[in-house]
Scaffold this active site. Sequence first.
Site, mmCIF file in Angstrom:
data_model
loop_
_atom_site.group_PDB
_atom_site.id
_atom_site.type_symbol
_atom_site.label_atom_id
_atom_site.label_comp_id
_atom_site.label_asym_id
_atom_site.label_seq_id
_atom_site.Cartn_x
_atom_site.Cartn_y
_atom_site.Cartn_z
ATOM 1 N N HIS A 144 -5.152 -13.903 -33.653
ATOM 2 C CA HIS A 144 -6.541 -13.983 -34.092
ATOM 3 C C HIS A 144 -7.298 -14.971 -33.225
ATOM 4 C CE1 HIS A 144 -4.231 -16.952 -36.417
ATOM 5 N NE2 HIS A 144 -5.349 -17.655 -36.565
ATOM 6 N N HIS A 146 -10.601 -17.460 -33.164
ATOM 7 C CA HIS A 146 -11.615 -18.160 -33.940
ATOM 8 C C HIS A 146 -12.885 -18.205 -33.097
ATOM 9 C CE1 HIS A 146 -8.847 -20.111 -36.931
ATOM 10 N NE2 HIS A 146 -7.980 -19.893 -35.958
#
Length: 158
Positions: A144, A146
């Site tokens: 992932h 950010h």
Amino acid sequence: MSEPLKTSSGRLGVLTSHLLTAAPLSLRAMASEKEAALAAVPSDSPTIFDKIINKEIPSTVVYEDEKVLAFRDISPQAPVHILIIPKVKDGLTGISKAEERHYEILGRLLHTAKLVAEQEGLQDGYRLVINDGPKGCQSVYHLHIHLLGGRQMNWPAG
């Protein structure tokens, strides 16, 4: 004396009462994220992100296509804090697991970050962060990114 603290990863971390009451909020969040990362163990079990993709856990989605999902972080570290994830993990639990077959999705994630930053009005700049492994403060083993913005970032990070 210790008190439980729920982290953004959904795990319980334990901080001392002194740290909880005396430290600034930003330090408390960093400490709990560090503890969550050190306690996290990569596994084949579904992650919280898999559950968000499958709509088993609610999220505030800001962008979605057939390969990528972007949603607001439940524990934001900036006025804009969005997580951008691939919908299919394909062994990509962290950036250190990237292989040549992941080129397309890695590029798509970065391009999505640009699109979402524009959508969020971050024309003055933003930061992209990928945590990898325990010392990189990774607490969810599903790659992932950010996307952080809406305030002046500082350097050095971390």
